[in-house]
Design a protein around this motif. Structure first.
Motif, PDB file in Angstrom:
ATOM      1  N   THR A  74      -1.582 -20.960  -2.485  1.00 46.97           N
ATOM      2  CA  THR A  74      -2.320 -21.447  -3.642  1.00 46.97           C
ATOM      3  C   THR A  74      -3.820 -21.436  -3.354  1.00 46.97           C
ATOM      4  OG1 THR A  74      -0.461 -22.940  -3.951  1.00 46.97           O
ATOM      5  CG2 THR A  74      -2.377 -23.330  -5.327  1.00 46.97           C
ATOM      6  N   ASP A  75      -4.165 -21.906  -2.145  1.00 43.71           N
ATOM      7  CA  ASP A  75      -5.587 -21.921  -1.768  1.00 43.71           C
ATOM      8  C   ASP A  75      -6.149 -20.504  -1.754  1.00 43.71           C
ATOM      9  OD1 ASP A  75      -5.603 -24.599  -1.582  1.00 43.71           O
ATOM     10  OD2 ASP A  75      -5.380 -24.688   0.605  1.00 43.71           O
ATOM     11  N   ALA A  76      -5.342 -19.578  -1.192  1.00 38.55           N
ATOM     12  CA  ALA A  76      -5.792 -18.198  -1.115  1.00 38.55           C
ATOM     13  C   ALA A  76      -6.043 -17.638  -2.511  1.00 38.55           C
ATOM     14  CB  ALA A  76      -4.747 -17.346  -0.387  1.00 38.55           C
ATOM     15  N   ILE A  77      -5.129 -17.950  -3.428  1.00 41.83           N
ATOM     16  CA  ILE A  77      -5.285 -17.432  -4.799  1.00 41.83           C
ATOM     17  C   ILE A  77      -6.507 -18.060  -5.455  1.00 41.83           C
ATOM     18  CG2 ILE A  77      -4.238 -17.422  -7.097  1.00 41.83           C
ATOM     19  CD1 ILE A  77      -1.514 -17.300  -5.589  1.00 41.83           C
ATOM     20  N   ARG A  78      -6.656 -19.372  -5.228  1.00 42.83           N
ATOM     21  CA  ARG A  78      -7.843 -20.058  -5.799  1.00 42.83           C
ATOM     22  C   ARG A  78      -9.120 -19.410  -5.280  1.00 42.83           C
ATOM     23  NH1 ARG A  78      -5.948 -26.050  -5.174  1.00 42.83           N
ATOM     24  NH2 ARG A  78      -4.913 -26.366  -7.164  1.00 42.83           N
ATOM     25  N   GLY A  79      -9.117 -19.126  -3.956  1.00 45.01           N
ATOM     26  CA  GLY A  79     -10.298 -18.501  -3.354  1.00 45.01           C
ATOM     27  C   GLY A  79     -10.605 -17.174  -3.998  1.00 45.01           C
ATOM     28  N   THR A  80      -9.535 -16.380  -4.217  1.00 41.05           N
ATOM     29  CA  THR A  80      -9.694 -15.072  -4.830  1.00 41.05           C
ATOM     30  C   THR A  80     -10.247 -15.217  -6.236  1.00 41.05           C
ATOM     31  OG1 THR A  80      -7.728 -14.427  -3.632  1.00 41.05           O
ATOM     32  CG2 THR A  80      -8.474 -12.911  -5.338  1.00 41.05           C
ATOM     33  N   THR A  81      -9.689 -16.197  -6.952  1.00 39.65           N
ATOM     34  CA  THR A  81     -10.097 -16.392  -8.333  1.00 39.65           C
ATOM     35  C   THR A  81     -11.572 -16.801  -8.410  1.00 39.65           C
ATOM     36  OG1 THR A  81      -7.884 -17.217  -8.715  1.00 39.65           O
ATOM     37  CG2 THR A  81      -9.468 -17.564 -10.487  1.00 39.65           C
ATOM     38  N   SER A  82     -11.962 -17.688  -7.468  1.00 33.09           N
ATOM     39  CA  SER A  82     -13.333 -18.182  -7.550  1.00 33.09           C
ATOM     40  C   SER A  82     -14.346 -17.080  -7.229  1.00 33.09           C
ATOM     41  CB  SER A  82     -13.527 -19.365  -6.606  1.00 33.09           C
ATOM     42  OG  SER A  82     -13.358 -18.916  -5.280  1.00 33.09           O
ATOM     43  N   HIS A  83     -13.901 -16.075  -6.383  1.00 30.53           N
ATOM     44  CA  HIS A  83     -14.809 -14.975  -6.051  1.00 30.53           C
ATOM     45  C   HIS A  83     -14.881 -13.952  -7.176  1.00 30.53           C
ATOM     46  CE1 HIS A  83     -15.729 -16.422  -2.162  1.00 30.53           C
ATOM     47  NE2 HIS A  83     -14.459 -16.387  -1.761  1.00 30.53           N
ATOM     48  N   ALA A  84     -13.871 -13.977  -8.031  1.00 31.23           N
ATOM     49  CA  ALA A  84     -13.777 -12.940  -9.072  1.00 31.23           C
ATOM     50  C   ALA A  84     -14.874 -13.135 -10.126  1.00 31.23           C
ATOM     51  CB  ALA A  84     -12.416 -12.972  -9.723  1.00 31.23           C
TER      52      ALA A  84
END
Lengths: 180, 104
Positions: B94-104
């Motif tokens: 979940t954290d990894a996905i959040r990180g990806t989303t925030s960089h997008a």
């Protein structure tokens, strides 16, 4: 005044539905034949009336309908057999027990995997007591039980694969007879 | 069970429901409904719990006979170390996905 369910059958999980093995076997046989016939009929309908290519028929749909027909057929036979058994018993206790909700619960217990039977029945029982206390209609309580029953059957039915084979077999027989 | 096991969504919610100690089926179902807003029929729940027990994510024990349940005993489930680890995997994902989303 109606007795609460918990008073009627304190030993419910230990009272396995006593149905003659031949009746159960007959249910199984009829269910199997029915699922086969329904699968056969459905695939024919798809090919001849709906003009779908035979290979495009979703086998899962066929299997599901075949499974439902099996469950309906076997379920009807089991409930009928159980009603007859209750009717044969003469005691007032048995007659009292013969209301529909209790019958549903009794029927239900035969379908629950044994290792979880007590836990699931207890949970459903808690639901029933709670819903009755909340003033739910008895028909709604019954619907709730039946819904739980349906899901248990569906979950238990890893036989969906077995039934998919029936549907596949039906399609093959149709192909054999109809030259497709 | 390998350390990198990632539970599916339903398993993850069940793991989360068991984080604060052992619970029985109906409690887990209620917690599931509270967290997801969706009902889970008991048949599905116990199938999921069985599967999770086979995978070693949870452990069960049978409680005492309970008159409120018509004499039926409760089956309590608790997390195992593998279950906690699996839940941590979910959090990491979940954290990894959040990180990806925030960089997008």
């Amino acid at each position: 005044m109606r007795k609460p369910l918990g008073v009627l059958h304190p030993d419910l999980p230990y009272r396995i539905l006593r149905i003659h093995p031949l009746v159960a076997l007959r249910g199984l046989a009829i269910g199997t034949v029915t699922s086969f016939l329904v699968g056969f009929a459905l695939s024919s309908v798809c090919v001849y009336w709906l003009h779908l290519p035979a290979r495009s028929i979703p086998s899962k749909t066929l299997a599901l309908i075949a499974a439902l027909s099996t469950v309906a057929m076997e379920g009807t036979l089991l409930v009928r057999a159980h009603s007859r058994m209750l009717a044969r018993r003469g005691s007032r206790r048995s007659r009292n027990a013969a209301n529909t909700t209790d019958r549903c619960l009794k029927f239900l217990q035969t379908l629950i995997p044994r290792h979880n039977r007590e836990a699931i029945l207890g949970d459903i029982w808690e639901d029933v007591v709670e819903f009755r206390a909340e003033g739910w209609k008895e028909s709604h309580v019954r619907l709730h039980i039946l819904w739980q029953l349906a899901v248990i059957v569906a979950c238990r039915c890893r036989g969906i694969y077995r039934l998919a084979i029936f549907a596949w077999l039906a399609a093959k027989v149709r192909a054999l007879f109809c030259g497709l | 069970m390998g350390n990198d096991y990632s539970p599916n969504q339903r398993e993850a919610v069940v793991l989360a429901a068991l984080l604060h100690g052992e619970r029985y089926g109906r409690q887990i179902r209620d917690e599931y409904a509270r967290r997801t807003g969706q009902d889970m029929p008991l048949g599905s729940l116990y199938t999921t719990l069985d599967r999770m027990e086979e995978k070693g994510l949870v452990r069960s024990r049978t409680g005492e006979s309970n008159p409120d349940r018509g004499g039926n005993r409760r089956k309590y489930y608790k997390l195992t170390a593998a279950g906690v680890e699996a839940f941590n995997n979910v959090l990491q994902w979940t954290d990894a996905i959040r990180g990806t989303t925030s960089h997008a």
